[in-house]
Design a protein around this motif. Structure first.
Motif, PDB file in Angstrom:
ATOM      1  N   ALA B 164       0.844 -38.298  13.546  1.00  0.00           N
ATOM      2  CA  ALA B 164       1.791 -38.304  14.650  1.00  0.00           C
ATOM      3  C   ALA B 164       2.477 -36.898  14.740  1.00  0.00           C
ATOM      4  CB  ALA B 164       3.154 -39.090  14.040  1.00  0.00           C
ATOM      5  N   ALA B 165       3.003 -36.706  15.988  1.00  0.00           N
ATOM      6  CA  ALA B 165       3.437 -35.381  16.491  1.00  0.00           C
ATOM      7  C   ALA B 165       4.812 -35.640  17.438  1.00  0.00           C
ATOM      8  CB  ALA B 165       2.438 -34.958  17.427  1.00  0.00           C
ATOM      9  N   VAL B 195       1.989 -30.779   7.460  1.00  0.00           N
ATOM     10  CA  VAL B 195       2.684 -30.575   8.626  1.00  0.00           C
ATOM     11  C   VAL B 195       2.213 -29.151   9.212  1.00  0.00           C
ATOM     12  CG1 VAL B 195       4.768 -29.894   9.763  1.00  0.00           C
ATOM     13  CG2 VAL B 195       4.833 -31.994   8.279  1.00  0.00           C
ATOM     14  N   ASN B 196       1.633 -29.359  10.462  1.00  0.00           N
ATOM     15  CA  ASN B 196       0.931 -28.399  11.120  1.00  0.00           C
ATOM     16  C   ASN B 196      -0.187 -27.719  10.091  1.00  0.00           C
ATOM     17  OD1 ASN B 196       2.506 -29.235  13.072  1.00  0.00           O
ATOM     18  ND2 ASN B 196       3.159 -27.258  13.769  1.00  0.00           N
ATOM     19  N   GLY B 197      -0.843 -28.459   9.217  1.00  0.00           N
ATOM     20  CA  GLY B 197      -1.694 -27.975   8.349  1.00  0.00           C
ATOM     21  C   GLY B 197      -1.120 -27.519   7.117  1.00  0.00           C
ATOM     22  N   VAL B 198      -0.151 -27.326   6.823  1.00  0.00           N
ATOM     23  CA  VAL B 198       0.674 -27.019   5.665  1.00  0.00           C
ATOM     24  C   VAL B 198       0.897 -28.335   4.712  1.00  0.00           C
ATOM     25  CG1 VAL B 198       0.951 -24.601   6.598  1.00  0.00           C
ATOM     26  CG2 VAL B 198       2.868 -26.288   6.301  1.00  0.00           C
ATOM     27  N   MET B 204       8.510 -23.862   1.175  1.00  0.00           N
ATOM     28  CA  MET B 204       7.913 -22.363   1.631  1.00  0.00           C
ATOM     29  C   MET B 204       7.199 -22.646   2.783  1.00  0.00           C
ATOM     30  SD  MET B 204       9.767 -19.917   0.696  1.00  0.00           S
ATOM     31  CE  MET B 204       8.914 -18.556   1.353  1.00  0.00           C
ATOM     32  N   LEU B 205       6.128 -23.394   2.517  1.00  0.00           N
ATOM     33  CA  LEU B 205       5.210 -23.188   3.630  1.00  0.00           C
ATOM     34  C   LEU B 205       5.584 -23.931   4.993  1.00  0.00           C
ATOM     35  CD1 LEU B 205       2.137 -24.463   1.551  1.00  0.00           C
ATOM     36  CD2 LEU B 205       2.485 -22.355   2.592  1.00  0.00           C
ATOM     37  N   LYS B 215       9.110 -26.942  19.925  1.00  0.00           N
ATOM     38  CA  LYS B 215       7.628 -26.606  19.235  1.00  0.00           C
ATOM     39  C   LYS B 215       7.290 -28.044  18.808  1.00  0.00           C
ATOM     40  CE  LYS B 215       6.664 -22.469  19.797  1.00  0.00           C
ATOM     41  NZ  LYS B 215       6.844 -21.311  18.714  1.00  0.00           N
ATOM     42  N   VAL B 216       5.892 -28.208  18.497  1.00  0.00           N
ATOM     43  CA  VAL B 216       5.380 -29.329  18.280  1.00  0.00           C
ATOM     44  C   VAL B 216       5.202 -29.678  16.698  1.00  0.00           C
ATOM     45  CG1 VAL B 216       3.696 -31.284  18.599  1.00  0.00           C
ATOM     46  CG2 VAL B 216       4.521 -30.071  20.371  1.00  0.00           C
ATOM     47  N   LEU B 217       5.705 -30.423  16.099  1.00  0.00           N
ATOM     48  CA  LEU B 217       5.443 -30.858  14.632  1.00  0.00           C
ATOM     49  C   LEU B 217       4.564 -31.837  14.510  1.00  0.00           C
ATOM     50  CD1 LEU B 217       8.196 -31.037  12.120  1.00  0.00           C
ATOM     51  CD2 LEU B 217       6.280 -32.712  11.994  1.00  0.00           C
ATOM     52  N   THR B 218       3.196 -31.536  14.200  1.00  0.00           N
ATOM     53  CA  THR B 218       2.152 -32.402  13.758  1.00  0.00           C
ATOM     54  C   THR B 218       2.246 -33.029  12.237  1.00  0.00           C
ATOM     55  OG1 THR B 218       1.042 -31.666  15.743  1.00  0.00           O
ATOM     56  CG2 THR B 218      -0.274 -33.262  14.439  1.00  0.00           C
ATOM     57  N   ALA B 219       2.216 -34.241  11.935  1.00  0.00           N
ATOM     58  CA  ALA B 219       2.044 -34.629  10.542  1.00  0.00           C
ATOM     59  C   ALA B 219       0.949 -35.597  10.367  1.00  0.00           C
ATOM     60  CB  ALA B 219       3.354 -35.289  10.154  1.00  0.00           C
TER      61      ALA B 219
END
Lengths: 219, 244
Positions: B164-165, B195-198, B204-205, B215-219
């Motif tokens: 989802a984003a 989340v966004n690849g991390v 920390m990430l 900004k768009v958060l993609t999970a």
């Protein structure tokens, strides 16, 4: 020199050892700094000199504890709080473990000497997590502890046991020259650490020589 | 009552500077510097002091425990010695973290600020990443346009990840506190979630993404709790992490 294997060392030997260590460290302060400058952070001589000066000050302050173990513990705590570099916790742990191995013993025999040197070596290994050949203090202490054990088993006197340990420590220190450091600040240098003596191994040789000299001078 | 942090460094400036940095994000956390060594006349030297570390532990411990973070070599050994000398009751709630000093301290401080226990704070320090690839920080989100502000999701009955984003609505975006909240929520679930690849379980990430407002958060989540994870993230984002 001490005659015969029945002779024992006392608190006076520990005090004399610490004072002699302070003297030789101070005398070799610049040498140790130069060794450490080549492969480390150039503080070994200064740090140890500050630490042993603090130890002597504690001894000069009047009444030191009565037993050899208690004096070693006092020295350990003082080094840990005043040296600053890795030598603080390393020598601190060594002397603490040596103190523990002696317990309340007032008369130190050859086996006790071998036992306290082995305990000190084990403490350094546990604290620094270095092995033989890593170009560290361990390269002086391990042969020293082994030589002391062998000499004690063979029936040598306390002074002879200490002399064997000192000789082995100095030889071990000299043998660190071609090694590549795998522990401590020098390990950041990798292959460039070869061709230099390890300052910690050299100071270990000085301090163990001081122990032997103090025993020889005691009689 | 928060877990306290003790920063053991060869340099008093490093120790104090890191405390200042972490304090900005963790005002309630006891942050105590144990840096450098003072000579007889009080002149600061480079080195570590056993006494300073012992004192710092007792100052930082409000009862919830203490995590020690160290720089090089002798700092670690001095900290270990201090642990051997504190009394056995206190020893049970003191940890020595194997962590990158700056990143680990910030992650631990944020975690401690949220009221986490000493082991959780230690884990936050130890999982803080040292080196980040900048290209991973602002990943190209090809499907961002599909769902801004909506939170469209798909089911995961066949083992495919649930994704989802959302667009971040709150002015502060995914800053320290929400990052800590999200990471803690995700850590409690049986899920692999990014989340966004991390890794979304790493404070920390998440913070390193630097996701600001708009900004768009993609999970993306996989595992038994995948849908739950996505729902929880969606609810947090929609409420602006409680800041709207």
């Amino acid at each position: 020199m001490v005659e015969g294997s029945t002779s024992t060392l006392t608190t006076e030997w520990v005090v004399a050892w610490l004072r002699e260590s302070a003297r030789v460290v101070s005398e070799n302060r610049q040498y140790l700094i130069d060794l450490d400058r080549a492969i480390g952070d150039a503080d070994h001589g200064e740090n140890l000199d500050r630490g042993f000066t603090a130890v002597v000050k504690k001894l000069d302050d009047g009444t030191h504890p009565a037993t050899p173990g208690a004096v070693l513990k006092l020295a350990a705590m003082t080094l840990m709080s005043s040296v600053g570099g890795a030598a603080g916790p390393l020598y601190g742990t060594a002397l603490l473990r040596a103190a523990t191995s002696l317990g309340d013993t007032e008369a130190i025999g050859p086996d006790d000497v071998a036992g306290l040197l082995t305990a000190a070596r084990d403490g350094i290994v546990a604290r620094g997590k270095a092995e033989s050949g890593d170009k560290t203090m361990v390269d002086a202490w391990t042969p020293a502890a082994e030589a002391a054990g062998t000499a004690a088993m063979a029936g040598a006197s306390v002074a002879e046991v200490l002399a064997a340990a000192a000789n082995a420590a100095n030889a071990g220190a000299a043998a660190t020259e071609p090694l590549i450091a795998r522990k401590g600040r020098a390990s950041y240098l990798g292959e460039r650490s070869a061709g230099h003596l390890d300052p910690g191994a050299v100071s270990s040789g000085l301090i163990l020589q001081a122990a032997a000299d103090a025993a020889g001078a005691q009689e | 009552m928060n877990v306290g942090l003790v920063i053991v460094s060869h340099s008093s400036k490093i120790a104090e500077g890191i405390c200042d940095l972490a304090r900005e994000m963790a005002g309630d956390v006891p942050l105590v510097a144990a840096g450098g060594l003072d000579d007889d006349s009080g002149v600061p030297l480079i080195g570590t002091s056993f006494e300073k570390v012992l004192e710092a532990i007792s100052t930082a411990d409000q009862g919830a425990g203490v995590v020690l973070l160290t720089d090089l070599g002798s700092a670690v050994m001095t900290a270990e010695m201090a642990l051997e000398f504190i009394d056995s009751d206190q020893r049970l709630r003191v940890r020595l973290a194997r962590a990158a000093l700056v990143e680990g301290t910030v992650a631990a401080a944020v975690e401690a600020q949220s009221g986490a226990d000493v082991d959780t704070v230690t884990r936050a320090a130890e999982t803080a990443i040292v080196a980040l690839d900048p290209t991973e920080l602002e990943p190209f989100v090809s499907h961002a346009a599909a769902a801004p502000g909506e939170g469209g999701s798909q089911s995961s009955t066949d083992g495919k990840p649930v994704e989802a984003a959302w667009e971040l609505p709150n002015p502060m975006g995914l800053h320290a506190r929400p990052a800590a909240t999200l990471a803690r929520m995700m850590s409690e679930l049986d899920v692999e979630v990014t989340v966004n690849g991390v890794d979304a379980k790493s404070v920390m990430l998440l913070m390193s993404l630097g996701l600001g407002q708009g900004k768009v958060l993609t999970a993306s989540a996989a595992g038994p709790d995948a849908q739950k994870a996505i729902d929880q993230i969606g609810a947090e984002v929609a409420s602006g992490f409680g800041e709207l």
